[in-house]
Scaffold this active site. Structure first.
Site, PDB file in Angstrom:
ATOM      1  N   GLU A   1       0.400  -1.395   0.204  1.00  0.00           N
ATOM      2  CA  GLU A   1       0.044  -0.098  -0.148  1.00  0.00           C
ATOM      3  C   GLU A   1       0.770   0.972  -0.024  1.00  0.00           C
ATOM      4  O   GLU A   1       1.929   0.934   0.960  1.00  0.00           O
ATOM      5  CB  GLU A   1      -1.036   0.427   1.004  1.00  0.00           C
ATOM      6  CG  GLU A   1      -1.799   1.270   2.098  1.00  0.00           C
ATOM      7  CD  GLU A   1      -2.718   2.026   0.557  1.00  0.00           C
ATOM      8  OE1 GLU A   1      -3.144   1.137  -0.503  1.00  0.00           O
ATOM      9  OE2 GLU A   1      -2.534   3.064   0.286  1.00  0.00           O
TER      10      GLU A   1
ATOM     11  N   HIS B   1     -24.890  -2.096  -1.321  1.00  0.00           N
ATOM     12  CA  HIS B   1     -26.494  -1.840  -2.003  1.00  0.00           C
ATOM     13  C   HIS B   1     -27.005  -3.145  -2.273  1.00  0.00           C
ATOM     14  O   HIS B   1     -26.354  -4.561  -1.720  1.00  0.00           O
ATOM     15  CB  HIS B   1     -26.545  -1.426  -3.786  1.00  0.00           C
ATOM     16  CG  HIS B   1     -25.647  -0.162  -3.647  1.00  0.00           C
ATOM     17  ND1 HIS B   1     -26.705   0.705  -3.291  1.00  0.00           N
ATOM     18  CD2 HIS B   1     -24.433   0.224  -3.414  1.00  0.00           C
ATOM     19  CE1 HIS B   1     -25.669   1.833  -3.496  1.00  0.00           C
ATOM     20  NE2 HIS B   1     -24.720   2.053  -3.723  1.00  0.00           N
TER      21      HIS B   1
ATOM     22  N   ILE C   1     -13.552  -0.837 -10.279  1.00  0.00           N
ATOM     23  CA  ILE C   1     -14.269  -0.990  -9.153  1.00  0.00           C
ATOM     24  C   ILE C   1     -15.171   0.280  -8.681  1.00  0.00           C
ATOM     25  O   ILE C   1     -15.061   0.992  -7.184  1.00  0.00           O
ATOM     26  CB  ILE C   1     -13.553  -1.934  -8.043  1.00  0.00           C
ATOM     27  CG1 ILE C   1     -12.707  -2.925  -8.619  1.00  0.00           C
ATOM     28  CG2 ILE C   1     -15.241  -2.753  -7.299  1.00  0.00           C
ATOM     29  CD1 ILE C   1     -13.815  -3.736  -9.300  1.00  0.00           C
ATOM     30  N   GLU C   2     -15.966   1.028  -8.718  1.00  0.00           N
ATOM     31  CA  GLU C   2     -17.015   1.872  -8.765  1.00  0.00           C
ATOM     32  C   GLU C   2     -18.336   0.726  -8.119  1.00  0.00           C
ATOM     33  O   GLU C   2     -18.262   0.046  -8.128  1.00  0.00           O
ATOM     34  CB  GLU C   2     -16.986   2.848  -9.291  1.00  0.00           C
ATOM     35  CG  GLU C   2     -18.121   1.917 -10.553  1.00  0.00           C
ATOM     36  CD  GLU C   2     -18.496   2.928 -11.626  1.00  0.00           C
ATOM     37  OE1 GLU C   2     -19.456   3.897 -11.536  1.00  0.00           O
ATOM     38  OE2 GLU C   2     -18.583   3.030 -13.152  1.00  0.00           O
TER      39      GLU C   2
ATOM     40  N   CYS D   1     -12.691  12.464  23.859  1.00  0.00           N
ATOM     41  CA  CYS D   1     -13.542  13.415  22.883  1.00  0.00           C
ATOM     42  C   CYS D   1     -14.390  13.012  23.322  1.00  0.00           C
ATOM     43  O   CYS D   1     -15.019  12.159  23.882  1.00  0.00           O
ATOM     44  CB  CYS D   1     -13.538  12.587  21.471  1.00  0.00           C
ATOM     45  SG  CYS D   1     -14.481  12.898  20.332  1.00  0.00           S
TER      46      CYS D   1
ATOM     47  N   CYS E   1     -17.331  18.972  17.215  1.00  0.00           N
ATOM     48  CA  CYS E   1     -16.187  19.289  17.063  1.00  0.00           C
ATOM     49  C   CYS E   1     -14.648  19.737  16.207  1.00  0.00           C
ATOM     50  O   CYS E   1     -14.431  20.433  16.195  1.00  0.00           O
ATOM     51  CB  CYS E   1     -15.556  20.132  18.781  1.00  0.00           C
ATOM     52  SG  CYS E   1     -14.522  19.047  19.344  1.00  0.00           S
TER      53      CYS E   1
ATOM     54  N   CYS F   1     -10.668  16.989  21.527  1.00  0.00           N
ATOM     55  CA  CYS F   1      -9.567  15.871  21.918  1.00  0.00           C
ATOM     56  C   CYS F   1      -7.897  16.141  20.761  1.00  0.00           C
ATOM     57  O   CYS F   1      -7.539  15.232  21.532  1.00  0.00           O
ATOM     58  CB  CYS F   1     -10.366  14.973  20.991  1.00  0.00           C
ATOM     59  SG  CYS F   1     -11.151  14.043  19.965  1.00  0.00           S
TER      60      CYS F   1
END
Lengths: 412, 485
Positions: B35, B53, B344-345, B408, B445, B450
């Protein structure tokens, strides 16, 4: 329900409002108080405000934020008011049950009265939807203030500030003093949002340029921000075509407004007004939920910590009276205001024998105007002349006479 | 740890690459995922609507239809195994005119043919009964359409694949590929070799295919922008609300999608661009709000807390619905043992598990695959403080006081959850990586409160220098160091 504890009064928030309101309630005869603060220490945002200018109204001396907070904290401790830090209230009901969590556990408490003093948060670039990329190096002014003043972090080298709110102005000076360059302060309105004294002391004294009627129209940069487009805006605040120019910067600070932090209040059914983002309150700072009071920046955004504390002091007094007397609520009158006024607080007046404090903010700057407060019979309760009124200033007036009807605030 | 040479190298740690990695880890194969970014799910997989979907948008008999429907049935099982957020909330595709009704019927027919379940055409009365804030005459009600967190889905696949022996190499951008019996893949940091090469490089899959010697593919980037609202606590809507898909064929139209966290997404736009820029534009942000408010006026009451965008890897510069291109999921016709996964959409997120299955079959046809007996399909659920009962909260804090410290405030994320996120098995320490894993900084925010606390923990408890803390990509440093040394 099994409660971990019963308390007379819970104060939510330990900043300038929360500390002041707890102290005031104690002085007015309430012994059983618990103050809950979600941060690791008391003082709230004051802790990161290392500049001076605090305390001129409340303590009659010029203090820094931490000094101001310390004075309040010392008094809180002298008065033996119990408090808990790093304690976050996660639920509040209209029957004044509070759920909070802390390293020692999850607690459920029941209070006779609650004072909301949670303060506010800053508007972000997404709230105002600035187009462009989403790189690093974009901070709200208050977050930057925390990182710089409390964590010794160099947030940038060449910093552009959008918005002329007070924290932005203070940060312009602060970052200049730390050797960083301020590429300019840009304000979309034709007038500044911050206090006049901050424009002088934070910008003019350091020759930091201020550009009015200008805003950031696009953000550039992949990874880190590399610059922004600045556009001039017309009277309707719409960017003027072809007025855009690119300004290089490695950091963007936003000082574009504050939002009262009322998510918890809403859980209890507290009514919020769109005018301020704060609770609808009566002249005793009580919300629509009996026994829940609101004060400080969670009620309305104040210009100075002193004013938040002074408002909170009154909330403490009224909450104490409520706890002791358990009096039924009085009839209420409404406070109305003219078009020129952005908002007025409180929203209602409780039938009263004592003086009432009404604060208001104007929509646009005005010169040589008169404020008239009338009752329903057109009796003039207050008439006050102002050489100049600015949207950046929250004006407070006192109604000494007993009010027996709705009142109306008018600017002429 | 590095098992070079590998049996299979997968380029790209998006949802498709990671689904392939996890699928292949069921067999005795040495698999590596390369990656280029600092984290997984950094591309198309994070910038979408997060919708599983049902399978009625795609033409019968295509790979899109087949993988969509197959993936749709596979994802709930995966969610149960891997514990990522999955909610079957249903969807309404709405219309107000007769033309729209014809389109809805056409969609339903297509769906029925594709093997979708739970499709029904409903009218005004039923619509206002189930979604009172939606005003529409007709709707296609898809009861089974679900939402997931697309990045948590990807992360869950990664963490399970890691556990089952797949190697992940982040910050490894592929710059050169050559073949000499086996594949040699050179990244900016190292060279890897393998028998099989899977190109799951998403937006850049045409370029990777080209590097590997197959020049027959081209991607047309088509950007979609989104707005995110604050939490919909009053439940203005409960289901996804979609328009009839526009005639340009480039998108499904600006829709309104609840997220698994309770926010609402508005978007996406569809704009062909000639770069890979993820900007938000004033024009589309405004247009999308208008479109959404027309469908559900009450959405206006929710503050916008975030905007973002993603890019569709289109295989054609679509102008009409006839400009359909199917997914490319095949062994390259010119380069044997190169498996291209291109274009690949949508509905790629739902299709990912099925795509992985197809890839496995392609390899299985040429290799003898032996089952990995140690394969463990399950990953335990990480504590999500907010969703616990009072008793469970008490118990958790008692066991570990870090769960009693809120970092947070907007999302009620505890220090315990934050530390779990920071200690992720991939070792990602970027602020966005931490945010996606535990939601700290994802609220109203946007990290204002945080971020300083998270930064403090990264500095004090992990010894990371302030100048080395990244937002996401490699030059996205948050700070320039200390003010005073």
């Amino acid at each position: 329900m099994k409660y971990d504890r019963f308390v007379d009064l819970v104060v939510i928030g330990g900043g300038p409002a929360g500390l002041s309101t707890a102290i005031s309630a104690k002085k007015n005869g309430i012994d059983d108080i618990l103050l809950l603060e979600r941060e690791l220490c008391l003082g709230g945002i004051l802790n990161q405000c290392i500049h001076d200018g605090f305390g001129l109204h409340l303590f009659k001396e010029n203090l820094t934020g931490p000094e101001y907070a310390q004075k309040q904290i010392d008094e809180l401790k002298t008065l033996n008011i119990s408090y808990l830090t790093d304690a976050m209230v996660i639920n509040l009901t209209k029957s004044k049950e509070l759920e909070f969590i802390h390293r020692t556990g999850h607690k459920l408490i029941k209070a006779k009265a609650v004072i909301l003093a949670m303060g506010c948060r800053e508007r972000t670039r997404f709230n105002i939807q600035i187009p462009g990329t989403r790189p690093s190096g974009i901070y709200t002014a208050g977050t930057a203030q925390n990182l710089v003043n409390l964590q010794n972090i160099k947030i940038g080298k060449n910093i552009l500030i959008l918005g002329s709110g007070d924290i932005g102005l203070i940060m312009a000076r602060r970052l200049t003093l730390e050797g960083m360059n301020i590429a300019g302060v840009y304000e979309i309105m034709s007038y500044t949002a911050g206090l006049e004294r901050n424009i002088q002391q934070c910008l003019n004294d350091y020759s930091i340029p201020l550009f009015l009627s200008s805003t950031v129209t696009e953000i550039f940069g992949k990874g880190r921000i590399e610059g922004v487009n600045i556009g001039k805006v017309d009277k309707d605040l719409k960017p003027i075509t072809h007025s855009e120019r690119f300004v290089k910067c490695d950091t963007l600070l936003l000082s574009v407004g504050l939002i009262p932090e009322n998510e918890l209040s809403k859980k209890a059914g507290v009514k919020i007004t769109d005018f301020t983002g704060g609770a609808v309150v009566d002249s005793e700072l009580q919300t629509n939920i009996e026994g829940i009071f609101s004060c400080g920046n969670v009620l309305q955004i104040h210009d100075l910590a002193d004013y938040a504390s002074l408002e909170a002091k009154r909330a403490g007094y009224f909450a104490a009276r409520y706890i002791k007397s358990k009096q039924k609520r009085y009839n209420r009158y409404k406070i109305n205001f003219c078009e020129k006024i952005k908002y007025a607080s409180p929203n209602y007046i409780v039938e009263n024998k004592e003086a009432i404090i009404v604060s208001f903010r104007i929509k646009k700057p005005a010169k040589n105007v008169v404020l008239i407060v009338k009752d329903r019979e057109n009796n003039i309760l207050v008439k006050k002349k102002f050489i100049r009124l600015l949207p950046s200033e929250l004006i407070q007036i006192k109604l000494e006479r007993e009010v027996k009807s709705d009142i109306y605030l008018e600017i002429e | 740890m590095c098992k070079n040479p590998y049996d299979v190298i997968i380029i790209g740690a998006g949802v498709v690459g990671c689904a392939c990695g996890r699928e292949l880890s069921k067999y005795k194969l040495n698999v590596a995922v390369l990656e280029k970014n600092t984290d997984v799910s950094e591309g198309i997989s994070k910038g979408n609507s997060g919708v599983v979907h049902a399978g009625f948008y795609v033409p019968y008999g295509t790979l899109k239809a087949r993988t969509n429907v197959e993936g749709f049935f596979a994802i709930p099982k995966l969610a149960a195994e891997l514990n990522f957020p999955y909610k079957k909330i249903g969807k309404l595709v709405i219309s107000n005119d007769k033309y729209g009704l014809t389109e809805l019927k056409r969609l339903k027919e297509a769906g029925d043919k594709n093997g979708c379940i739970g499709l029904e055409i409903i009218t005004e009365k039923q619509i206002s009964h189930i979604e009172p804030k939606v005003k529409a005459k007709y709707a296609l009600f898809s009861k089974e359409t679900a939402i997931i967190s697309p990045y948590l889905f990807t992360i869950a696949l990664v963490e399970n694949a890691l556990k089952n022996g797949v190697d992940f190499f982040l910050n490894h951008e592929v710059i050169k590929i050559w073949k000499d019996k086996e594949f040699f893949v050179q990244t900016k940091k190292d060279t890897f070799h393998s028998k099989w090469l899977i190109n799951a490089a998403g937006l850049y899959s045409d370029k990777i295919s080209c590097l590997a010697g197959d020049k027959n593919h081209k991607i047309f980037p088509c950007r979609g922008e989104y707005l995110v609202t604050d939490k919909d606590n009053e439940k203005i809507i409960n289901r996804m609300i979609y328009p009839i898909p526009p005639k340009d064929g480039a998108s499904l139209g600006v829709h309104i999608t609840p997220t698994t966290d309770g926010n609402i997404l508005i978007g996406p736009s569809a704009e062909f661009i000639n770069n890979y820029g993820l900007e938000n534009t004033k024009q589309f942000l405004n247009e999308m709000k208008e479109d959404a408010f027309k469908m559900v006026p009450e959405l206006k009451r929710l503050p916008i807390i975030r905007t973002y965008s993603g890019i569709r890897p289109k295989l054609i510069y679509a102008k009409t619905k006839k400009d359909f291109r199917d997914f490319v999921i095949e062994e390259s016709k010119t380069v044997p043992k190169l498996i291209n996964i291109i274009g690949i959409e949508s509905p790629g997120l739902a299709a990912a598990p099925a795509i992985a299955n197809l890839v496995l079959n392609i390899i299985g046809n040429k290799e003898n695959l032996n089952k990995n007996e140690q394969f463990d399909a399950y990953d335990p659920k990480k504590p999500d403080f907010q969703s616990l009962s009072v008793e469970e909260k008490k118990e958790l804090i008692k066991k570990n006081p870090d769960f009693g410290e809120i970092i947070c405030r907007c999302e009620t994320i505890t220090k315990g959850e934050l530390l779990n996120a920071i200690n992720n098995p991939l070792g990602v320490k970027t602020l966005d990586g931490i945010k996606r894993r535990c939601r700290a900084g994802m609220g109203r925010c946007q990290g204002g409160f945080c971020t300083p606390r998270t930064i403090k923990i990264l500095r004090k408890e992990y010894g990371i220098k302030e100048k080395d803390i990244l937002k996401n990509e490699n030059n996205s440093n948050l700070f320039f160091g200390k003010i005073k040394e």
